[in-house]
Design an enzyme around this catalytic site. Structure first.
Site, PDB file in Angstrom:
ATOM      1  N   HIS A  65      -1.145  -0.228  16.649  1.00  0.00           N
ATOM      2  CA  HIS A  65       0.069   0.088  15.627  1.00  0.00           C
ATOM      3  C   HIS A  65       1.405   0.030  16.305  1.00  0.00           C
ATOM      4  O   HIS A  65       2.316   0.479  16.008  1.00  0.00           O
ATOM      5  CB  HIS A  65      -0.134   1.616  15.367  1.00  0.00           C
ATOM      6  CG  HIS A  65      -1.307   1.792  14.283  1.00  0.00           C
ATOM      7  ND1 HIS A  65      -2.359   1.869  14.536  1.00  0.00           N
ATOM      8  CD2 HIS A  65      -1.163   2.149  12.929  1.00  0.00           C
ATOM      9  CE1 HIS A  65      -3.322   2.173  13.576  1.00  0.00           C
ATOM     10  NE2 HIS A  65      -2.401   2.321  12.434  1.00  0.00           N
TER      11      HIS A  65
ATOM     12  N   GLU B 235       0.800  -1.203   0.039  1.00  0.00           N
ATOM     13  CA  GLU B 235      -0.128   0.093   0.129  1.00  0.00           C
ATOM     14  C   GLU B 235       0.856   1.251   0.044  1.00  0.00           C
ATOM     15  O   GLU B 235       2.058   1.388   0.479  1.00  0.00           O
ATOM     16  CB  GLU B 235      -0.922   0.086   1.137  1.00  0.00           C
ATOM     17  CG  GLU B 235      -1.800  -1.170   1.166  1.00  0.00           C
ATOM     18  CD  GLU B 235      -2.362  -1.544   2.539  1.00  0.00           C
ATOM     19  OE1 GLU B 235      -2.297  -0.714   3.504  1.00  0.00           O
ATOM     20  OE2 GLU B 235      -3.209  -2.389   2.705  1.00  0.00           O
TER      21      GLU B 235
ATOM     22  N   GLU C 160      -5.256  -6.602   2.655  1.00  0.00           N
ATOM     23  CA  GLU C 160      -4.120  -6.993   3.141  1.00  0.00           C
ATOM     24  C   GLU C 160      -4.056  -8.798   2.814  1.00  0.00           C
ATOM     25  O   GLU C 160      -3.142  -9.391   2.404  1.00  0.00           O
ATOM     26  CB  GLU C 160      -3.845  -6.972   4.602  1.00  0.00           C
ATOM     27  CG  GLU C 160      -3.351  -5.459   4.954  1.00  0.00           C
ATOM     28  CD  GLU C 160      -4.408  -4.528   5.134  1.00  0.00           C
ATOM     29  OE1 GLU C 160      -5.518  -4.713   4.750  1.00  0.00           O
ATOM     30  OE2 GLU C 160      -3.908  -3.159   5.407  1.00  0.00           O
TER      31      GLU C 160
ATOM     32  N   ASP D  80       0.744  -5.067  13.061  1.00  0.00           N
ATOM     33  CA  ASP D  80      -0.533  -5.319  13.709  1.00  0.00           C
ATOM     34  C   ASP D  80      -1.555  -5.739  12.546  1.00  0.00           C
ATOM     35  O   ASP D  80      -2.463  -6.434  12.913  1.00  0.00           O
ATOM     36  CB  ASP D  80      -0.987  -4.102  14.339  1.00  0.00           C
ATOM     37  CG  ASP D  80       0.056  -3.370  15.168  1.00  0.00           C
ATOM     38  OD1 ASP D  80      -0.143  -3.391  16.537  1.00  0.00           O
ATOM     39  OD2 ASP D  80       1.157  -3.017  14.533  1.00  0.00           O
TER      40      ASP D  80
END
Lengths: 334, 321
Positions: free
Chosen positions: A133, A34, A64, A89
């Site tokens: 995160h 991405e 993902e 994560d």
């Protein structure tokens, strides 16, 4: 005399060099992720690569599962293929592709499949980005046979290990500690210099205590070792570099020498890589030990955002020093 | 009107190839009932026209990703029955040395990237094969088979979007047998039909009667051509049915034996083509051909029985390269 030079570059640049050199060398290699172009992907690792390799770099939608699954399909039929997952994560949403597919397809097909797949992802602490995160989930992947799980702690290792991953035939989950991207180190410009996966590094020699530390904790362990030296404690620091399959020989040899072992990782300790290392030392090196194996890891809480609590949640240099001091035998009064 | 000029040899080939799948599946279930096959089976019986009609549109080197109901796709792309049966028997001469079994049967060298135990996992793997074909410019096409029950996975939608965005040489083949495991699809899906979803993803969506192998093949040819011409993916929906339960352990409480019998009579794709061939006088050698197939299956069973179980050392090989 070698025609290759050592230069001081950042961890981020080292990762980028590995990717660029292998893209040059392996014309079937693809990268999917991405914000790759023009944002440079997660933490800017791919900055500038689009102009050189754009046709083999795929700017992905936020998907993902498809990123990893498509990279796997490309790896099975060509490759190597790199899937970049923006934060580790987020690997929670592509676990099937990593755990049920990539890790097992060689075994499930009786060795027919080759899987030159690298799932790269930044891991661990940054600043205030909280519970979704900041995690260190490497032990999840270390639990899975078929995966190689790498977590370099220096620019040289980042480059050399990523190149090994990209020239191998096994799926590799490649974790890059976020706070290391800007750190510098000496790295060779030799495009064929590889650092093998599955080989630990002796980061500091010592004789009284072995500190086995992973990822970002290596630098904290080294800093703590210097402070311990000031107290007359000689600490050895071992960086496993690859947390699965792990290099037990180097870890055990150090423990045999020092007789004391502390294991430090950034993850929470329950079912962690640190726990696995501590258990194996206790099980197989009991007779070398002068005391119990001790562990340090993050507090067993989701990561908080606010700075004071965030800092409190991670293992600190001071904690390593304090634990190291505690582990040494008390000096008798004169 | 069909644009294809069908030759008797082609239609007879379809008939024979569908029969080969059915004979293999029946033998597998029989061997399972004898206790010769350790794991569960997901019979492809009833859907043979889908695998054969689609694979006949493919060329050597093309890729196929399959499902838990994967034996038919494997046979259709040219896998050997004897090594397949040995795999179901858990023997060393199986395609996967017995380590994969029915759920992971694969012939990677032939482009058959594997049956899969996870519903909806094949889309991305097939799309990745299509991506590497696109990058290398080798002109290969990739096909993913999936059931209607897999359309509700998020991976379907991720890959539909991605494949269309990147114009991947991919054909998505939905074998809509109307049942998501035990539940009628109408109870688990809000969309009227699967093919209509293609519109939103800006690719052709084509629905055909999956029991008409000519229609299947014609639709597959168009989709494969489109992919090979670098025009992007196509979604095919083949209306089909299965004559067995979801797996060999499914008691089929959701339908009666009479219903299944009626379904067979009304739909069987093999009988449909056979009636046509017989009427046209093109199957005078029917019995001889069936005997050949029976012999091939019997030989496959004998091969499987004669093969050894993997040695203990095999437990820990093939984990890493």
């Amino acid at each position: 005399m070698s025609s290759h030079n050592l230069r001081e570059i950042t961890f981020r640049e080292a990762v980028r060099e590995a990717l660029c050199e292998e893209m040059e060398r392996q014309k079937g290699m693809v990268i999917i992720g991405e914000d790759l172009l023009p944002g440079g992907g997660s933490f800017g690792v791919h900055l500038g690569m689009g102009e050189r390799f754009g046709a083999r770099m795929f700017e992905s939608p936020i998907s993902e599962s498809a990123i990893v699954g498509v990279a796997l399909g490309a790896a099975l039929t060509g490759g190597p293929a790199v899937a970049e997952i923006m934060y580790s994560d987020f690997m929670c949403v592509c676990m099937d592709e990593i755990v049920n597919q990539a890790a097992k397809i060689r075994y499930m097909t009786g060795g027919q499949a080759r899987v030159p797949l690298v799932v790269r992802s930044p891991i661990g602490m940054t600043r205030g980005v909280a519970a979704q995160h900041s995690q260190s989930l490497e032990s999840w992947f270390a639990h899975i046979p078929g995966l190689r799980v790498a977590m370099p702690s220096t620019p040289a290792d980042a480059k050399g290990m990523l190149k090994s991953a990209l020239r191998g035939q096994d799926p590799v989950v490649f974790f890059e500690p976020k706070l290391l991207y800007g750190t510098k180190g000496m790295v060779s410009d030799d495009p064929d210099l590889l650092v093998p996966l599955g080989q630990a590094r002796l980061a500091r020699e010592g004789s009284d205590l072995s500190i086995i530390a992973t990822g970002l904790m290596v630098s904290r362990a080294l800093e703590a070792a210097e402070k311990l030296q000031g107290q007359g404690v000689s600490a050895e620091v071992i960086d496993p570099r690859t947390v699965s399959p792990i290099d037990w020989d180097t870890i055990f040899a150090s423990v045999d020498k020092t007789g004391r072992a502390m294991v430090v990782n950034e993850a929470t300790l329950t079912c962690s890589v640190a726990s696995e290392i501590a258990a194996s030392i206790g099980e197989l090196r009991f007779n070398s030990l002068d005391g119990p194996v001790r562990r340090l890891g993050s507090a067993f809480v989701p990561k908080p955002s606010t700075p004071g609590l965030e800092k409190l949640s991670y293992p600190s240099v001071e904690q390593i020093v304090a634990l190291g001091t505690e582990m040494m035998p008390r000096r008798r009064a004169a | 009107m069909s644009r294809i000029t069908w030759t008797p040899e082609q239609l007879r080939g379809f008939w024979r190839d569908m029969h080969r799948i059915r004979a293999f599946e029946r033998a597998a279930i029989y061997q399972s009932s004898l206790g010769k096959i350790y794991g569960a089976l997901h019979s492809y019986e009833g859907q043979e026209s889908c695998a054969i009609g689609v694979s006949a549109a493919l060329q050597r080197g093309d890729y196929v990703a399959s499902t838990h109901r994967g034996h038919g796709h494997c046979i259709a792309v040219g896998a050997r029955m004897d090594r397949m049966m040995a795999e179901l028997f858990g023997r060393i001469d199986g395609y996967c040395k017995g380590k994969g079994g029915s759920l992971h049967i694969a012939d990677v060298g032939a482009g058959m990237l594997g049956a899969n135990g996870i519903v909806g996992a094949g889309y991305a793997i097939a799309a990745g094969a299509a991506l590497s074909a696109k990058v290398s410019g080798n002109g290969r096409v990739s096909v993913v088979f999936f059931g209607d029950g897999a359309v509700t996975r998020g991976t379907f939608h991720e890959v539909m979007n991605m494949a269309s965005l990147w114009k991947l040489p991919l054909v998505l083949v939905c074998e809509n047998n109307g049942l998501a495991q035990y539940v009628p699809t109408a109870e688990t899906m809000v969309f009227e039909n699967v093919s209509s979803l293609a519109q939103g993803y800006k690719m052709p969506g084509v629905a055909v009667d999956g029991n008409d192998i000519r229609a299947v093949h014609e639709a597959a040819l168009a989709a494969v051509d489109r992919a090979r011409q670098a025009q992007g993916p196509t979604l095919l929906e083949l209306h089909t049915q299965r004559y067995h339960g979801h797996s060999s352990g499914d008691p089929q409480v959701y339908r009666s034996k009479a219903e299944v019998e009626a379904l067979r009579l009304a739909t069987d794709p093999i009988v449909r083509l056979e009636n046509e061939l017989v009427a046209a006088g093109l199957l005078a050698d029917r019995e001889a051909l069936l005997a050949q197939i029976d012999a091939e299956v019997a030989q496959a069973v004998a091969f499987a029985e004669a093969s050894a179980y993997p040695a203990d050392e095999e437990l820990s090989t093939d984990v890493y390269a």
